[in-house]
Design a protein around this motif. Structure first.
Motif, PDB file in Angstrom:
ATOM      1  N   LYS A   1       5.369   6.447   6.918  1.00  0.00           N
ATOM      2  CA  LYS A   1       5.213   6.860   5.531  1.00  0.00           C
ATOM      3  C   LYS A   1       3.752   6.670   5.146  1.00  0.00           C
ATOM      4  O   LYS A   1       3.218   5.558   5.248  1.00  0.00           O
ATOM      5  N   LEU A   2       3.105   7.762   4.726  1.00  0.00           N
ATOM      6  CA  LEU A   2       1.703   7.665   4.313  1.00  0.00           C
ATOM      7  C   LEU A   2       1.558   7.965   2.831  1.00  0.00           C
ATOM      8  O   LEU A   2       2.166   8.913   2.322  1.00  0.00           O
ATOM      9  N   ALA A   3       0.734   7.182   2.158  1.00  0.00           N
ATOM     10  CA  ALA A   3       0.344   7.504   0.782  1.00  0.00           C
ATOM     11  C   ALA A   3      -0.933   8.330   0.870  1.00  0.00           C
ATOM     12  O   ALA A   3      -1.915   7.896   1.475  1.00  0.00           O
ATOM     13  N   VAL A   4      -0.890   9.521   0.308  1.00  0.00           N
ATOM     14  CA  VAL A   4      -2.031  10.429   0.369  1.00  0.00           C
ATOM     15  C   VAL A   4      -2.650  10.525  -1.027  1.00  0.00           C
ATOM     16  O   VAL A   4      -2.006  10.995  -1.965  1.00  0.00           O
TER      17      VAL A   4
ATOM     18  N   ASP B   1       4.429   0.845  -0.739  1.00  0.00           N
ATOM     19  CA  ASP B   1       5.592   1.250   0.057  1.00  0.00           C
ATOM     20  C   ASP B   1       5.209   1.984   1.342  1.00  0.00           C
ATOM     21  O   ASP B   1       6.076   2.309   2.152  1.00  0.00           O
ATOM     22  N   ALA B   2       3.925   2.294   1.492  1.00  0.00           N
ATOM     23  CA  ALA B   2       3.496   3.126   2.632  1.00  0.00           C
ATOM     24  C   ALA B   2       3.054   2.264   3.815  1.00  0.00           C
ATOM     25  O   ALA B   2       2.767   1.075   3.673  1.00  0.00           O
ATOM     26  N   ASP B   3       2.964   2.905   4.981  1.00  0.00           N
ATOM     27  CA  ASP B   3       2.426   2.214   6.170  1.00  0.00           C
ATOM     28  C   ASP B   3       0.905   2.188   6.144  1.00  0.00           C
ATOM     29  O   ASP B   3       0.289   1.350   6.798  1.00  0.00           O
ATOM     30  N   ALA B   4       0.317   3.140   5.441  1.00  0.00           N
ATOM     31  CA  ALA B   4      -1.147   3.187   5.321  1.00  0.00           C
ATOM     32  C   ALA B   4      -1.498   4.191   4.225  1.00  0.00           C
ATOM     33  O   ALA B   4      -0.661   5.006   3.820  1.00  0.00           O
ATOM     34  N   ILE B   5      -2.761   4.125   3.781  1.00  0.00           N
ATOM     35  CA  ILE B   5      -3.243   5.050   2.741  1.00  0.00           C
ATOM     36  C   ILE B   5      -4.295   5.979   3.345  1.00  0.00           C
ATOM     37  O   ILE B   5      -5.245   5.511   3.983  1.00  0.00           O
TER      38      ILE B   5
ATOM     39  N   GLU C   1       6.193  10.994   6.684  1.00  0.00           N
ATOM     40  CA  GLU C   1       6.545  11.328   5.299  1.00  0.00           C
ATOM     41  C   GLU C   1       5.267  11.164   4.492  1.00  0.00           C
ATOM     42  O   GLU C   1       4.698  10.070   4.438  1.00  0.00           O
ATOM     43  N   LEU C   2       4.785  12.255   3.920  1.00  0.00           N
ATOM     44  CA  LEU C   2       3.548  12.195   3.130  1.00  0.00           C
ATOM     45  C   LEU C   2       3.890  12.170   1.649  1.00  0.00           C
ATOM     46  O   LEU C   2       4.554  13.086   1.150  1.00  0.00           O
ATOM     47  N   ASN C   3       3.445  11.156   0.955  1.00  0.00           N
ATOM     48  CA  ASN C   3       3.674  11.074  -0.487  1.00  0.00           C
ATOM     49  C   ASN C   3       2.330  11.120  -1.204  1.00  0.00           C
ATOM     50  O   ASN C   3       1.478  10.276  -0.967  1.00  0.00           O
ATOM     51  N   GLU C   4       2.161  12.139  -2.035  1.00  0.00           N
ATOM     52  CA  GLU C   4       0.861  12.354  -2.689  1.00  0.00           C
ATOM     53  C   GLU C   4       0.846  11.728  -4.085  1.00  0.00           C
ATOM     54  O   GLU C   4       1.821  11.864  -4.832  1.00  0.00           O
ATOM     55  N   TYR C   5      -0.243  11.072  -4.396  1.00  0.00           N
ATOM     56  CA  TYR C   5      -0.371  10.424  -5.714  1.00  0.00           C
ATOM     57  C   TYR C   5      -1.739  10.718  -6.311  1.00  0.00           C
ATOM     58  O   TYR C   5      -2.730  10.834  -5.595  1.00  0.00           O
ATOM     59  N   ASP C   6      -1.765  10.779  -7.643  1.00  0.00           N
ATOM     60  CA  ASP C   6      -3.037  10.920  -8.348  1.00  0.00           C
ATOM     61  C   ASP C   6      -3.801   9.600  -8.300  1.00  0.00           C
ATOM     62  O   ASP C   6      -3.217   8.522  -8.441  1.00  0.00           O
TER      63      ASP C   6
END
Ligand SMILES: NC(=O)C1=CN([C@@H]2O[C@H](COP(=O)(O)OP(=O)(O)OC[C@H]3O[C@@H](n4cnc5c(N)ncnc54)[C@H](O)[C@@H]3O)[C@@H](O)[C@H]2O)C=CC1
Ligand SMILES: CC(C)CC(=O)C(=O)O
Ligand SMILES: [Mg+2]
Length: 362
Positions: A5-8, A66-70, A38-43
């Motif tokens: 899971k990545l925070a993008v 919650d992500a494995d990395a940013i 799983e890519l989750n995009e945030y502002d």
């Protein structure tokens, strides 16, 4: 089959443009190595101020937790320059994220790629000697994290100050990062300081010397920041790992980027002691070129490679990206800022470079 899971967080300016290219490359490595993301995009940054009233909204922070990395783009720009310092994207989001996750170890690898020797601003005979440096920058302390104070007093007596502060423990852990990295490279650490005038630098030198005792096979030398800035232009081949405080590493790494030919070539990893990390180009949001489709996406793509290598231990996928980037550059698939005015008509767009890297992986 792995699930990550990545925070993008693409951010502002060229951030979203170069992030599109990194995602193309991620799709190519996912395919090739059978990895699932799983890519989750945030502002984040200015766009988050516009959309949510703050540079680091709670949902963005939670998504990162919650992500494995940013995977981070870049933030800031003229639109938000007049905000109070504590609300500006750079402090309220970037420094906040670095502090929140204790991302103290910032790795910025800079080298002159094959095919780019003629595009370095170094004199040709100096560039020919080679340049391959890892800047190891302390990222969660020092003057950027001291309490800013101002403005007090009145008229010409009005003043502001920032405090630089380092503990032994903070210096020790970043010095260990540098020595560990040097052990896997050319076994030389150059510690950059200003110990002729700064007390923090005196402590920095003392602790660095202590850490060096545990790495007898690694050579340690000390250099003042002003001389280091000069020596990097005179003969950068003398350096392997450059260990820097937060402020000096910020400055020296931009210089290293430009020695390679462009700010748009320098990736970075910001890692904590658990291996969790945020990965971003070393440069900023480049408002002067944003929206034109000409930004160099390589730093963002190499930041993705560092993410795969350091936080996910997906070494084969990271190697594939590095190999594809090396070939892209040696094939002359270059954005315009790398080129000389005479050959700028051969410049490729941001998306052409990203497509080429991805096609070499597929
Ligand atoms: N990590 C981050 O998000 C950072 C954000 N910033 C912010 O970015 C904004 C602009 O800062 P500047 O001082 O102009 O530094 P910058 O790094 O954004 O730009 C400096 C120069 O390098 C060029 N450049 C940077 N990245 C490039 C790329 N990928 N391809 C081609 N050229 C590239 C720009 O066009 C510009 O001429 C400011 O608000 C600053 O605070 C600055 C540094 C890091
Ligand atoms: C806001 C700055 C500290 C960001 C920057 O210039 C960097 O991390 O290199
Ligand atoms: Mg910087």
């Amino acid at each position: 089959m792995s699930d990550y899971k990545l925070a993008v967080l693409a951010g502002d300016g060229i951030g979203p443009e170069v992030m599109v290219e990194a995602k193309k490359v991620l799709a190519a490595v996912s395919n090739k190595f059978d990895l699932k993301f799983e890519l989750n995009e945030y502002d984040v940054g200015g766009i988050a101020i516009d959309n949510h009233g703050q540079a680091l909204p709670p949902a963005t922070l939670k998504g990162c937790e919650d992500a494995d990395a940013i995977l981070f783009g870049s933030i800031g720009g003229p639109k938000w320059d007049n905000l109070p310092l504590e609300q500006r994207p750079e402090r309220a989001a970037l420094l906040a994220l670095r502090g929140h996750f204790d991302l103290f170890s910032n790795l910025r690898p800079a080298k002159i790629y094959k095919g780019l020797e003629n595009f370095s601003p170094l004199r040709a005979d100096i560039a020919a000697k080679g340049f391959d440096v890892l800047v190891v920058r302390e990222l969660t302390s020092g003057i950027y994290f001291g309490q800013p104070k101002g403005l007090e007093g009145e008229g010409e007596e009005e003043f502001a100050f920032d405090t630089m502060r380092y503990t032994r423990a903070e210096i020790r852990r970043i010095a260990i990062s540098a020595f560990e990295a040097a052990q896997k490279r050319n076994k030389k650490v150059t510690s950059v300081d200003k110990a002729n005038v700064l007390v923090c630098s005196r402590l920095w030198r003392e602790v660095t010397e202590e850490v060096a005792q545990d790495y007898p096979e690694v050579e340690l030398e000390h250099i003042y920041i002003d001389n280091a800035a000069m020596q990097l232009i005179r003969d950068p081949s003398q350096y392997d790992v450059m260990l820097c405080s937060n402020l000096f590493g910020d400055i020296i790494s931009d210089e290293c980027a430009m020695i390679t030919g462009s700010m748009g070539l320098l990736p970075s990893a910001s890692i904590n002691s658990d291996g969790y990390g945020m990965y971003e180009p070393a440069g900023g949001s480049a408002p002067d070129i944003a929206g034109k489709g000409i930004a160099n996406p390589i730093a963002q793509i190499l930041s993705l490679s560092m993410l795969l290598r350091f936080s996910l231990n997906e070494v084969a996928a990271a190697d594939a990206i590095d190999t594809a980037v090396t070939k892209t550059l040696s094939d002359g698939i270059l954005t315009g800022e790398l080129l000389t005015p005479e050959n700028r008509d051969q410049a490729k767009s941001t998306s052409q470079v990203g497509d080429y890297v991805a096609s070499l992986i597929a």
